[in-house]
Design a protein around this motif. Sequence first.
Motif, short mmCIF file in Angstrom:
data_model
loop_
_atom_site.label_atom_id
_atom_site.label_comp_id
_atom_site.label_asym_id
_atom_site.label_seq_id
_atom_site.Cartn_x
_atom_site.Cartn_y
_atom_site.Cartn_z
N LYS A 1 0.82 -1.21 0.00
CA LYS A 1 0.00 0.00 0.00
C LYS A 1 0.86 1.26 0.00
O LYS A 1 2.07 1.20 0.22
CB LYS A 1 -0.89 0.01 1.25
CG LYS A 1 -1.84 -1.18 1.35
CD LYS A 1 -3.11 -0.96 0.56
CE LYS A 1 -3.97 -2.19 0.52
NZ LYS A 1 -5.25 -2.01 -0.14
N ASP A 2 0.18 2.40 -0.19
CA ASP A 2 0.87 3.69 -0.17
C ASP A 2 0.95 4.28 1.24
O ASP A 2 1.20 5.46 1.42
CB ASP A 2 0.19 4.68 -1.13
CG ASP A 2 -1.27 4.92 -0.76
OD1 ASP A 2 -1.78 4.27 0.19
OD2 ASP A 2 -1.93 5.74 -1.44
N VAL A 3 0.65 3.45 2.24
CA VAL A 3 0.75 3.87 3.65
C VAL A 3 1.67 2.86 4.37
O VAL A 3 1.88 1.76 3.85
CB VAL A 3 -0.66 3.88 4.31
CG1 VAL A 3 -1.43 5.13 3.94
CG2 VAL A 3 -1.46 2.62 3.96
N PRO A 4 2.21 3.23 5.54
CA PRO A 4 3.17 2.33 6.20
C PRO A 4 2.58 1.01 6.67
O PRO A 4 3.30 0.09 7.03
CB PRO A 4 3.64 3.14 7.41
CG PRO A 4 3.19 4.54 7.18
CD PRO A 4 2.05 4.51 6.24
N PHE B 1 4.72 0.03 -0.14
CA PHE B 1 5.54 -0.28 -1.31
C PHE B 1 6.68 0.71 -1.47
O PHE B 1 7.58 0.52 -2.27
CB PHE B 1 4.70 -0.43 -2.59
CG PHE B 1 3.81 0.73 -2.93
CD1 PHE B 1 4.33 1.92 -3.41
CD2 PHE B 1 2.43 0.60 -2.81
CE1 PHE B 1 3.50 2.98 -3.74
CE2 PHE B 1 1.58 1.66 -3.14
CZ PHE B 1 2.13 2.85 -3.61
N TYR B 2 6.65 1.82 -0.69
CA TYR B 2 7.77 2.76 -0.71
C TYR B 2 8.91 2.27 0.19
O TYR B 2 10.07 2.58 -0.04
CB TYR B 2 7.34 4.14 -0.19
CG TYR B 2 6.30 4.83 -1.04
CD1 TYR B 2 6.55 5.12 -2.38
CD2 TYR B 2 5.06 5.20 -0.50
CE1 TYR B 2 5.59 5.77 -3.16
CE2 TYR B 2 4.10 5.85 -1.27
CZ TYR B 2 4.38 6.13 -2.60
OH TYR B 2 3.43 6.76 -3.36
N GLU B 3 8.54 1.55 1.26
CA GLU B 3 9.56 1.10 2.23
C GLU B 3 9.37 -0.38 2.51
O GLU B 3 8.96 -0.79 3.61
CB GLU B 3 9.39 1.90 3.54
CG GLU B 3 9.70 3.36 3.36
CD GLU B 3 9.20 4.20 4.53
OE1 GLU B 3 8.10 3.92 5.05
OE2 GLU B 3 9.91 5.13 4.88
N PRO B 4 9.67 -1.22 1.50
CA PRO B 4 9.36 -2.65 1.65
C PRO B 4 10.12 -3.33 2.79
O PRO B 4 9.69 -4.37 3.27
CB PRO B 4 9.75 -3.24 0.29
CG PRO B 4 10.59 -2.23 -0.39
CD PRO B 4 10.24 -0.90 0.18
N GLU B 5 11.23 -2.72 3.23
CA GLU B 5 11.99 -3.38 4.29
C GLU B 5 11.36 -3.18 5.67
O GLU B 5 11.68 -3.90 6.62
CB GLU B 5 13.47 -2.94 4.29
CG GLU B 5 13.78 -1.46 4.16
CD GLU B 5 13.59 -0.91 2.74
OE1 GLU B 5 14.06 -1.55 1.79
OE2 GLU B 5 12.96 0.15 2.60
N ASN B 6 10.45 -2.20 5.78
CA ASN B 6 9.79 -1.98 7.08
C ASN B 6 8.75 -3.04 7.37
O ASN B 6 8.17 -3.62 6.44
CB ASN B 6 9.14 -0.59 7.11
CG ASN B 6 10.20 0.50 7.17
OD1 ASN B 6 11.39 0.20 7.18
ND2 ASN B 6 9.77 1.74 7.20
#
Length: 418
Positions: free
Chosen positions: A221-224, A279-284
């Motif tokens: 998603k576009d959210v965390p 999808f901006y921070e897949p490692e989180n």
Amino acid sequence: MKIFKFGGASVKDAEGVKNVATVITKCDEKDLVIVISAMGKMTNALEKVVDSYFKSPDALELAINEVLQFHINISIDIFKNKQHLIFSDIKEILDGLRGFLKTNKSTNHAFVYDQVVGYGEMLSTLIVSTFLNEQHISNTLLDVRECIVTDDSFRDANVDWQASQIKILTAVSKTGITITQGFLGTEAKNNFTTTLGREGSDYTAAIFAYCLNADSVTIWKDVPGVLNADPRYFSTTTLLNHISYREAIELAFYGASVIHPKTLQPLQRKEIPLFVKSFYEPENAGTCVGKGTTLDPAVSCFILKRNQVLISLSSLDFSFMMEDRIGDVFKWLHFYKMKVELIQNSAISFSVVVDNKYANLEPLLSKLRSKFKVSWNENVTLYTVRHSEPKEIKQLEKNKIVLLKQESRETVQLVIKD
Ligand code: ADP
Ligand code: ASP
Ligand code: MG
């Protein structure tokens, strides 16, 4: 085997599609089913095609062209080479849509809707699959309509689990990457395309997970992750690290639109964890929905549903609103596909908040008027707050016109006039 789902926001432009490759590479999963939705707002654009077909045929070609042009433009940005075969493939797919509309004789709106809107998913999966193969992320494109069998409740089809499981087990390779469409199915009688309801691709991912006994589902998603409130409406939000299935079903049902409400039940039945990640921070880590703790951290959750309708009924002759009469009301609500969000009754009155998803308010009201005195408010907002403190509710009510309020042990609901 794991299931990934990329929604419209993740593939809304060329950057997004390229980022899908980055996410897959970073996750380094070998055996995946990847479910993909239509790009950006393409389902809305295809709804416009349906509208034009029924109401303004002069605008039909323009509406189809908008869909064509979007996919051509995004493909120019992705593939650069204007001689690429993808362009003729896109045109050919949309010729299929034109052909259907030319020969169709049915006046059944829901049927036509489902034959049209699915083109968004057919185009997005073709483009993403082609791109990933070129990036050496080797994958097989699978037509989901060969896998998910449903009844013929067009626009809100019900899955035949047994038939679907057999087909999914046959069609999906246990190894490697399979790419398929979200949202779509096929009815068994005539093999017409069906849809699982708007935003239904999360549910598709859960269907595959259930049938394949997958290890997990991740929706990108576009959210965390799942936040304690929708960031479009609340300026401060908290990321929920863990949510129990039960709590997540409640949140999704009340309208936390980050997860489609139907997604959770099949996962809960097999205790398959659902990850909601950025999808901006897949490692989180994002959010894990699974067994255990109700909510971590234990905070209040705020859910907001706009454009709801509050209908209030009272008897014409001061007689009680008894079970049989309320039963009739529910029969009609069901018939007109009104999703009931909240009910409240007294001796001679009955109020209900509904989501008028299928634009059936007029016929419903005329039916109700034959038996009751009816008043209603359109465009009200329904706030649902889970696990709240009294002061939070006071704050929420401040400067607002509250039309109706209901409190239970875990949930407070407010119907607010906009
Ligand atoms: P998709 O691209 O899969 O269709 P959606 O747009 O349906 O994704 O879902 C993501 C959006 O859900 C977010 O951008 C956010 O605005 C909204 N949303 C609503 N409620 C929540 C919540 N509680 N936590 C996170 N996001 C939420
Ligand atoms: N494309 C469909 C929609 O926009 C399904 C989905 O995105 O989940 O409703
Ligand atoms: Mg969506």
